[in-house]
Motif scaffolding. Structure first.
Motif, PDB file in Angstrom:
ATOM      1  N   PRO A  51     -26.398 -73.124 -42.776  1.00 54.10           N
ATOM      2  CA  PRO A  51     -25.053 -73.780 -42.596  1.00 54.10           C
ATOM      3  C   PRO A  51     -25.080 -75.129 -42.180  1.00 54.10           C
ATOM      4  N   SER A  52     -26.194 -75.841 -41.616  1.00 57.53           N
ATOM      5  CA  SER A  52     -26.087 -77.127 -40.846  1.00 57.53           C
ATOM      6  C   SER A  52     -25.783 -78.290 -41.834  1.00 57.53           C
ATOM      7  N   PRO A  53     -26.086 -78.438 -43.074  1.00 57.51           N
ATOM      8  CA  PRO A  53     -25.469 -79.563 -43.970  1.00 57.51           C
ATOM      9  C   PRO A  53     -23.885 -79.492 -44.012  1.00 57.51           C
ATOM     10  N   LYS A  54     -23.456 -78.673 -43.933  1.00 64.26           N
ATOM     11  CA  LYS A  54     -21.856 -78.158 -43.768  1.00 64.26           C
ATOM     12  C   LYS A  54     -21.364 -78.849 -42.492  1.00 64.26           C
ATOM     13  N   THR A  55     -22.128 -78.396 -41.448  1.00 59.70           N
ATOM     14  CA  THR A  55     -21.780 -78.872 -40.171  1.00 59.70           C
ATOM     15  C   THR A  55     -21.670 -80.534 -40.070  1.00 59.70           C
ATOM     16  N   ALA A  56     -23.092 -81.008 -40.572  1.00 58.67           N
ATOM     17  CA  ALA A  56     -22.994 -82.406 -40.635  1.00 58.67           C
ATOM     18  C   ALA A  56     -21.953 -82.997 -41.527  1.00 58.67           C
ATOM     19  N   VAL A  61     -27.487 -91.417 -32.496  1.00 59.73           N
ATOM     20  CA  VAL A  61     -27.514 -89.825 -32.761  1.00 59.73           C
ATOM     21  C   VAL A  61     -28.691 -89.229 -31.904  1.00 59.73           C
ATOM     22  N   GLN A  62     -28.229 -88.261 -31.060  1.00 58.75           N
ATOM     23  CA  GLN A  62     -28.881 -87.854 -30.068  1.00 58.75           C
ATOM     24  C   GLN A  62     -29.351 -86.258 -30.597  1.00 58.75           C
ATOM     25  N   GLY A  63     -30.686 -86.273 -30.897  1.00 55.95           N
ATOM     26  CA  GLY A  63     -31.208 -84.985 -31.933  1.00 55.95           C
ATOM     27  C   GLY A  63     -31.479 -85.194 -33.150  1.00 55.95           C
ATOM     28  N   ALA A  64     -32.654 -85.009 -33.708  1.00 61.37           N
ATOM     29  CA  ALA A  64     -32.985 -84.979 -34.890  1.00 61.37           C
ATOM     30  C   ALA A  64     -33.383 -83.872 -35.580  1.00 61.37           C
ATOM     31  N   GLY A  65     -32.553 -82.732 -35.108  1.00 61.78           N
ATOM     32  CA  GLY A  65     -32.805 -81.480 -35.865  1.00 61.78           C
ATOM     33  C   GLY A  65     -32.094 -81.281 -37.021  1.00 61.78           C
ATOM     34  N   HIS A  66     -31.514 -80.096 -37.191  1.00 65.82           N
ATOM     35  CA  HIS A  66     -30.924 -79.765 -38.669  1.00 65.82           C
ATOM     36  C   HIS A  66     -29.615 -80.763 -38.951  1.00 65.82           C
ATOM     37  N   VAL A  67     -28.746 -80.551 -37.941  1.00 65.44           N
ATOM     38  CA  VAL A  67     -27.638 -81.107 -38.086  1.00 65.44           C
ATOM     39  C   VAL A  67     -27.734 -82.703 -37.858  1.00 65.44           C
ATOM     40  N   GLY A  68     -28.531 -83.102 -36.951  1.00 65.13           N
ATOM     41  CA  GLY A  68     -28.786 -84.664 -36.691  1.00 65.13           C
ATOM     42  C   GLY A  68     -29.570 -85.243 -38.123  1.00 65.13           C
ATOM     43  N   TYR A  69     -30.260 -84.477 -38.736  1.00 69.61           N
ATOM     44  CA  TYR A  69     -30.879 -85.023 -39.915  1.00 69.61           C
ATOM     45  C   TYR A  69     -29.813 -85.309 -41.039  1.00 69.61           C
ATOM     46  N   VAL A 103     -31.876 -93.106 -33.207  1.00 68.47           N
ATOM     47  CA  VAL A 103     -31.631 -91.764 -32.982  1.00 68.47           C
ATOM     48  C   VAL A 103     -32.945 -91.483 -31.956  1.00 68.47           C
ATOM     49  N   SER A 104     -32.937 -90.259 -31.401  1.00 63.78           N
ATOM     50  CA  SER A 104     -33.547 -90.006 -30.484  1.00 63.78           C
ATOM     51  C   SER A 104     -33.864 -88.384 -30.338  1.00 63.78           C
ATOM     52  N   ASP A 105     -35.226 -88.153 -30.093  1.00 63.17           N
ATOM     53  CA  ASP A 105     -35.359 -86.308 -30.067  1.00 63.17           C
ATOM     54  C   ASP A 105     -36.517 -86.286 -29.184  1.00 63.17           C
ATOM     55  N   ILE A 106     -36.630 -85.300 -28.395  1.00 62.63           N
ATOM     56  CA  ILE A 106     -37.857 -84.967 -27.786  1.00 62.63           C
ATOM     57  C   ILE A 106     -39.074 -84.805 -28.801  1.00 62.63           C
ATOM     58  N   ASP A 107     -38.899 -84.196 -29.620  1.00 64.66           N
ATOM     59  CA  ASP A 107     -39.842 -84.227 -30.731  1.00 64.66           C
ATOM     60  C   ASP A 107     -39.918 -85.469 -31.532  1.00 64.66           C
ATOM     61  N   GLU A 108     -41.148 -86.256 -31.239  1.00 71.66           N
ATOM     62  CA  GLU A 108     -40.936 -87.566 -31.867  1.00 71.66           C
ATOM     63  C   GLU A 108     -41.256 -87.580 -33.318  1.00 71.66           C
ATOM     64  N   VAL A 109     -41.890 -86.530 -33.886  1.00 71.12           N
ATOM     65  CA  VAL A 109     -41.961 -86.298 -35.327  1.00 71.12           C
ATOM     66  C   VAL A 109     -40.714 -86.175 -36.139  1.00 71.12           C
ATOM     67  N   ARG A 110     -39.724 -85.464 -35.514  1.00 69.90           N
ATOM     68  CA  ARG A 110     -38.380 -85.353 -36.145  1.00 69.90           C
ATOM     69  C   ARG A 110     -37.717 -86.750 -36.263  1.00 69.90           C
ATOM     70  N   ALA A 111     -37.801 -87.677 -35.008  1.00 66.88           N
ATOM     71  CA  ALA A 111     -37.128 -88.711 -34.953  1.00 66.88           C
ATOM     72  C   ALA A 111     -37.716 -89.612 -35.931  1.00 66.88           C
ATOM     73  N   ALA A 125     -35.402 -94.147 -26.550  1.00 67.48           N
ATOM     74  CA  ALA A 125     -36.001 -92.998 -25.599  1.00 67.48           C
ATOM     75  C   ALA A 125     -34.894 -92.067 -25.073  1.00 67.48           C
ATOM     76  N   THR A 126     -35.303 -90.781 -25.112  1.00 65.96           N
ATOM     77  CA  THR A 126     -34.357 -89.650 -24.961  1.00 65.96           C
ATOM     78  C   THR A 126     -33.488 -89.958 -23.811  1.00 65.96           C
ATOM     79  N   SER A 127     -34.028 -90.695 -22.653  1.00 67.35           N
ATOM     80  CA  SER A 127     -33.192 -90.764 -21.533  1.00 67.35           C
ATOM     81  C   SER A 127     -32.095 -92.030 -21.753  1.00 67.35           C
ATOM     82  N   GLY A 181     -17.845 -76.827 -39.585  1.00 66.49           N
ATOM     83  CA  GLY A 181     -18.287 -76.773 -40.834  1.00 66.49           C
ATOM     84  C   GLY A 181     -19.233 -75.850 -41.138  1.00 66.49           C
ATOM     85  N   GLY A 182     -20.012 -75.458 -40.112  1.00 66.50           N
ATOM     86  CA  GLY A 182     -21.061 -74.280 -40.225  1.00 66.50           C
ATOM     87  C   GLY A 182     -20.413 -72.958 -40.310  1.00 66.50           C
ATOM     88  N   ILE A 183     -19.288 -72.601 -39.375  1.00 68.92           N
ATOM     89  CA  ILE A 183     -18.631 -71.585 -39.496  1.00 68.92           C
ATOM     90  C   ILE A 183     -17.871 -71.278 -40.716  1.00 68.92           C
TER      91      ILE A 183
END
Ligand code: NAD
Length: 351
Positions: free
Chosen positions: A147-152, A179-187, A202-210, A223-225, A290-292
């Motif tokens: 559902p994350s592309p619809k949420t985005a 954008v805080q968070g480079a996961g499904h919705v963030g991407y 953009v920021s993510d604790i997972d640097e690869v995603r960011a 930086a996330t902070s 959007g996801g729901i």
């Protein structure tokens, strides 16, 4: 552990405690309201300090689903489930199947889906034991799947509405968004914002995603902070909840907060703080519906993928009317959204 006197209880219709010794399953299914229809909401897999914390979480999330589904104009009520990741938890297929049998016993009053910690594969395992499950792989063109592309997309429409209301601009070219968070919705949100000409941080604790978002959409990693405090037009929280509070709000420079994360305000009072700071806040459960909507259309099977996008696009005008009321009355947007959601549910429950 208190149930009825739990501060998040809010007249829940039903709470089912699910325990299975053989598989090590400890789960709670909460049905807040079926006034609008069967209670729809995801299942979260999480490590809780104890069962009191798990109960509080599922009650809070389930009430939130009632509001989210009502504001998304769905004929679904609100519910949620949590599976507790105990020290002996092994995530076996038997455990998820057992969870499925518990969902089945509710006869369709609760429909489960993915939430934090769950995957489409797990949903397929649960589906061996119950019909009342969504978030399953879909055939192309049909509603369903991730559902994350619809949420985005809904968040993108919400940002457009907020930019028009606050900045009086009808295109996003050159708009500065953090954008805080480079996961499904963030991407997927960054993808749309970049295509619309926005300039991204953009920021993510997972640097690869960011880094992936930096590479693909010409974003700058922060930086996330610091991500919430950048000199930008819009902050789009797409990671954690409870990020807006008395400590963070005074440091925010953006004039708009509009993102996909659930429960962004630490408390209702923080909605007032955001309004007092002159920031336009898009209530999270309205903008991230959007996801729901995708999940609901997958379940009913009566709308194709294009139809889902049309329904998700309505999030823009829905938010615009909340922004208009806030500007007219001076009330915080979260208070207006809560009142509207409660009225929709109460009207449906009325004899
Ligand atoms: P996700 O797990 O794919 O992405 C979340 C990202 O946030 C991860 O990459 C994680 O590393 C990052 N993160 C965690 N803590 C962080 C921090 N302190 N600073 C920066 N980044 C941090 O989850 P998602 O599906 O993209 O969901 C994001 C948010 O949107 C969640 O709050 C979720 O509840 C909400 N939401 C998601 C959907 C959906 O369709 N996926 C629908 C409605 C609401």
């Amino acid at each position: 552990m208190t149930v009825f006197s739990n501060p998040a209880f809010d007249n829940h219709e039903r709470v089912l405690f699910c325990c299975d010794d053989a598989t090590g399953l400890f789960a709670i299914i909460a049905i807040h309201s079926t006034a609008l229809g069967p209670a729809a909401g995801g299942c979260r897999l999480w490590t809780y300090a104890d069962d009191t914390e798990a109960l509080h979480d599922v009650l809070r999330l389930s009430q939130g689903m009632s509001y989210k589904n009502a504001m998304a104009d769905l004929t679904f009520g609100g519910g949620k489930a949590v599976i507790m990741q105990t020290p002996d938890f092994d995530g076996s297929e038997a455990l998820y199947e057992r969870f499925g049998t518990f969902v089945e016993t509710l006869g369709g009053d609760y429909i489960t889906a993915e939430d934090v910690g769950m995957t489409m594969d797990i949903m397929q395992t649960i589906a061996r034991k119950t019909r009342f499950v969504t978030g399953l792989p879909s055939d192309s063109g049909k509603a369903g799947g991730d559902p994350s592309p619809k949420t985005a997309y809904g968040v993108f429409c919400g940002i457009e509405a907020a930019v028009l209301a606050r900045l009086e601009r009808d295109d996003l070219r050159g708009l500065r968004v953090a954008v805080q968070g480079a996961g499904h919705v963030g991407y997927y949100l960054c993808k749309r914002l970049h295509a619309a000409g926005a300039s991204l941080m953009v920021s993510d604790i997972d640097e690869v995603r960011a880094q992936r978002i930096c590479d693909e959409f010409n974003a700058t990693a922060i930086a996330t902070s610091e991500i919430l405090y950048q000199d930008v037009d819009v902050i789009a929280p797409c990671a954690l909840g409870a990020i807006l509070d008395e400590n963070s709000i005074p440091k925010i420079q953006a004039s708009i907060i509009a993102g996909g994360a659930n429960n962004q305000l630490r408390s209702n009072a923080d909605g007032q703080r955001v309004a007092d700071a002159g920031i336009l806040y898009a209530p999270d459960y309205v903008i991230n519906g959007g996801g729901i909507i995708n999940v609901a259309c997958e379940y009913t099977g009566d709308v194709d993928d294009d139809g889902v996008m049309e329904l998700v696009a309505k999030i823009g005008p829905r938010l615009a009317s909340i922004f208009e009321e806030a500007s007219r009355t001076g009330e915080p947007t979260n208070v207006i959204a809560d009142r509207l959601a409660r009225k929709i549910i109460a009207d449906a429950a009325a004899p």
